[in-house]
Design a protein around this motif. Sequence first.
Motif, mmCIF file in Angstrom:
data_model
loop_
_atom_site.group_PDB
_atom_site.id
_atom_site.type_symbol
_atom_site.label_atom_id
_atom_site.label_comp_id
_atom_site.label_asym_id
_atom_site.label_seq_id
_atom_site.Cartn_x
_atom_site.Cartn_y
_atom_site.Cartn_z
ATOM 1 N N GLU A 72 31.546 62.608 -98.579
ATOM 2 C CA GLU A 72 31.625 61.889 -99.854
ATOM 3 C C GLU A 72 33.012 62.021 -100.489
ATOM 4 N N ASP A 73 33.634 63.175 -100.317
ATOM 5 C CA ASP A 73 34.971 63.364 -100.898
ATOM 6 C C ASP A 73 36.004 62.502 -100.170
ATOM 7 N N LEU A 74 35.843 62.423 -98.850
ATOM 8 C CA LEU A 74 36.762 61.583 -98.075
ATOM 9 C C LEU A 74 36.556 60.110 -98.438
ATOM 10 N N MET A 75 35.307 59.726 -98.575
ATOM 11 C CA MET A 75 34.999 58.329 -98.948
ATOM 12 C C MET A 75 35.577 58.014 -100.337
ATOM 13 N N ALA A 76 35.482 58.978 -101.242
ATOM 14 C CA ALA A 76 36.000 58.764 -102.597
ATOM 15 C C ALA A 76 37.512 58.552 -102.559
ATOM 16 N N LEU A 77 38.187 59.324 -101.715
ATOM 17 C CA LEU A 77 39.643 59.171 -101.592
ATOM 18 C C LEU A 77 39.987 57.785 -101.035
ATOM 19 N N ARG A 79 38.245 55.080 -101.246
ATOM 20 C CA ARG A 79 37.970 54.075 -102.286
ATOM 21 C C ARG A 79 39.088 54.064 -103.334
ATOM 22 N N GLU A 80 39.551 55.260 -103.691
ATOM 23 C CA GLU A 80 40.646 55.341 -104.674
ATOM 24 C C GLU A 80 41.896 54.641 -104.132
ATOM 25 N N LEU A 81 42.215 54.918 -102.867
ATOM 26 C CA LEU A 81 43.413 54.314 -102.254
ATOM 27 C C LEU A 81 43.252 52.796 -102.134
ATOM 28 N N ASN A 82 42.025 52.354 -101.845
ATOM 29 C CA ASN A 82 41.758 50.905 -101.787
ATOM 30 C C ASN A 82 42.140 50.225 -103.099
ATOM 31 N N GLY A 83 41.891 50.937 -104.199
ATOM 32 C CA GLY A 83 42.092 50.340 -105.524
ATOM 33 C C GLY A 83 43.515 50.475 -106.055
ATOM 34 N N PRO A 85 47.266 49.695 -106.527
ATOM 35 C CA PRO A 85 48.169 48.580 -106.225
ATOM 36 C C PRO A 85 49.481 49.005 -105.569
ATOM 37 N N ASP A 86 49.844 50.278 -105.672
ATOM 38 C CA ASP A 86 51.102 50.719 -105.047
ATOM 39 C C ASP A 86 50.913 51.138 -103.582
ATOM 40 N N ILE A 87 49.667 51.156 -103.133
ATOM 41 C CA ILE A 87 49.383 51.520 -101.734
ATOM 42 C C ILE A 87 48.966 50.268 -100.971
ATOM 43 N N ASP A 88 49.760 49.916 -99.973
ATOM 44 C CA ASP A 88 49.479 48.716 -99.183
ATOM 45 C C ASP A 88 48.730 49.046 -97.900
ATOM 46 N N GLY A 89 49.049 50.203 -97.334
ATOM 47 C CA GLY A 89 48.425 50.584 -96.077
ATOM 48 C C GLY A 89 47.758 51.937 -96.174
ATOM 49 N N ILE A 90 46.581 52.046 -95.550
ATOM 50 C CA ILE A 90 45.861 53.327 -95.518
ATOM 51 C C ILE A 90 45.627 53.686 -94.056
ATOM 52 N N LEU A 91 46.012 54.899 -93.708
ATOM 53 C CA LEU A 91 45.792 55.337 -92.328
ATOM 54 C C LEU A 91 45.068 56.677 -92.358
ATOM 55 N N VAL A 92 43.889 56.686 -91.806
ATOM 56 C CA VAL A 92 43.157 57.944 -91.678
ATOM 57 C C VAL A 92 43.390 58.448 -90.264
ATOM 58 N N GLN A 93 44.040 59.589 -90.163
ATOM 59 C CA GLN A 93 44.401 60.132 -88.846
ATOM 60 C C GLN A 93 43.145 60.557 -88.087
ATOM 61 N N LEU A 94 42.982 60.025 -86.896
ATOM 62 C CA LEU A 94 41.838 60.363 -86.052
ATOM 63 C C LEU A 94 42.287 61.345 -84.966
ATOM 64 N N PRO A 95 41.427 62.136 -84.398
ATOM 65 C CA PRO A 95 40.004 62.224 -84.709
ATOM 66 C C PRO A 95 39.743 63.027 -85.977
ATOM 67 N N LEU A 96 38.594 62.730 -86.621
ATOM 68 C CA LEU A 96 38.160 63.514 -87.773
ATOM 69 C C LEU A 96 37.331 64.694 -87.272
ATOM 70 N N PRO A 97 37.216 65.751 -88.075
ATOM 71 C CA PRO A 97 36.333 66.855 -87.682
ATOM 72 C C PRO A 97 34.908 66.341 -87.399
ATOM 73 N N GLU A 98 34.253 67.024 -86.479
ATOM 74 C CA GLU A 98 32.922 66.630 -85.972
ATOM 75 C C GLU A 98 31.908 66.226 -87.036
ATOM 76 N N HIS A 99 31.908 66.944 -88.174
ATOM 77 C CA HIS A 99 30.832 66.721 -89.147
ATOM 78 C C HIS A 99 31.038 65.422 -89.944
ATOM 79 N N LEU A 100 32.172 64.792 -89.770
ATOM 80 C CA LEU A 100 32.438 63.578 -90.545
ATOM 81 C C LEU A 100 32.109 62.315 -89.736
ATOM 82 N N ASP A 101 31.658 61.293 -90.436
ATOM 83 C CA ASP A 101 31.268 60.034 -89.802
ATOM 84 C C ASP A 101 32.474 59.089 -89.814
ATOM 85 N N GLU A 102 33.149 59.066 -88.658
ATOM 86 C CA GLU A 102 34.384 58.298 -88.519
ATOM 87 C C GLU A 102 34.153 56.807 -88.805
ATOM 88 N N ARG A 103 33.035 56.326 -88.295
ATOM 89 C CA ARG A 103 32.730 54.898 -88.403
ATOM 90 C C ARG A 103 32.600 54.480 -89.875
#
Length: 279
Positions: A72-77, A79-83, A85-103
């Motif tokens: 939920e904390d990663l999702m919140a981040l 969503r914040e970055l989506n909103g 206006p000064d951020i055009d690109g978002i890159l989440v470095q993969l792979p994520l730790p096992e417990h997180l849902d990459e999809r």
Amino acid sequence: MAAIMDGKALAAKVKARVAERVRDLERKPGLAVVLVGGNQASRVYVNGKKKDCEECGFYSEEHHLPAETAQEDLMALVRELNGRPDIDGILVQLPLPEHLDEREVLLAIDPNKDVDAFHPYNVGKLMIGEQAFQPCTPAGVMELLDEYGIDPAGKHCVVVGRSNIVGKPQAMLMLQRNATVTVCHSRTPDLAEECRRADILVSAVGRVNLITADMVKEGAVVIDVAMNRNEAGKLCGDVDFGPVSEKAGFITPVPGGVGPMTRAMLMVNTLTAYFLERK
Ligand code: NAP
């Protein structure tokens, strides 16, 4: 003897072109990189991206989250970055730790800020040839071919590997450029025979010396996407470079071939995202 396709030099040229376009913009394009936990390699990648952003005149920020970060904390981040206006690109470095849902995380990224082009919306756009973003690694390969005057049209391209981030999009980009494409994988019965038919051979597997000289047609273009460590701990690709380079017409080295191009194409995609934001 094959001509060496110098990805390092071309990447510098591509970044210089991006920097040139950024100079006249009223706002710096912004890239946010999110790293959760992360091993040494991921940290090196993230630092590389930061350096590239500086070279291109972008604004960049990194979010290093602890390995135990909750979904939920990663999702919140995201969503914040989506909103922002000064951020055009978002890159989440993969792979994520096992417990997180990459999809779920990739689905949450605004497709117009999805500079890796991993969101199913952008994957679908690539499939129908209407992509805004091309996934960085296969796009870097196409850029290398163009730089060396190699037109895939009418050529037989064999892609070894079918991952969503390299093999499959590589095949689509080759198809868009009118190559006849064969995709090979671990269940391909006679890999050597398939490879020998290639005018352009792209290997993206991750196995040292998988591609030997007897698998390569005289004069073929050989692109080595892989990044492996050999027994001596040295960085190398899938291709048995010495013997293959005596037979091929063109070849990419590892390091210094596709790797730097992947990084450069991320900068291209971030600039593209900037213009998408402004539409
Ligand atoms: P991946 O997801 O592990 O996919 C590897 C692919 O190779 C799979 O499709 C697999 O087939 C196939 N394969 C495995 N063994 C094989 C064999 N013996 N013969 C034929 N095919 C075989 O890897 P990836 O993420 O695509 O990455 C591939 C390589 O490229 C890695 O070395 C990675 O480090 C490197 N890479 C480099 C860059 C760069 O910027 N240069 C970027 C991304 C990745 P199945 O589908 O049947 O399992």
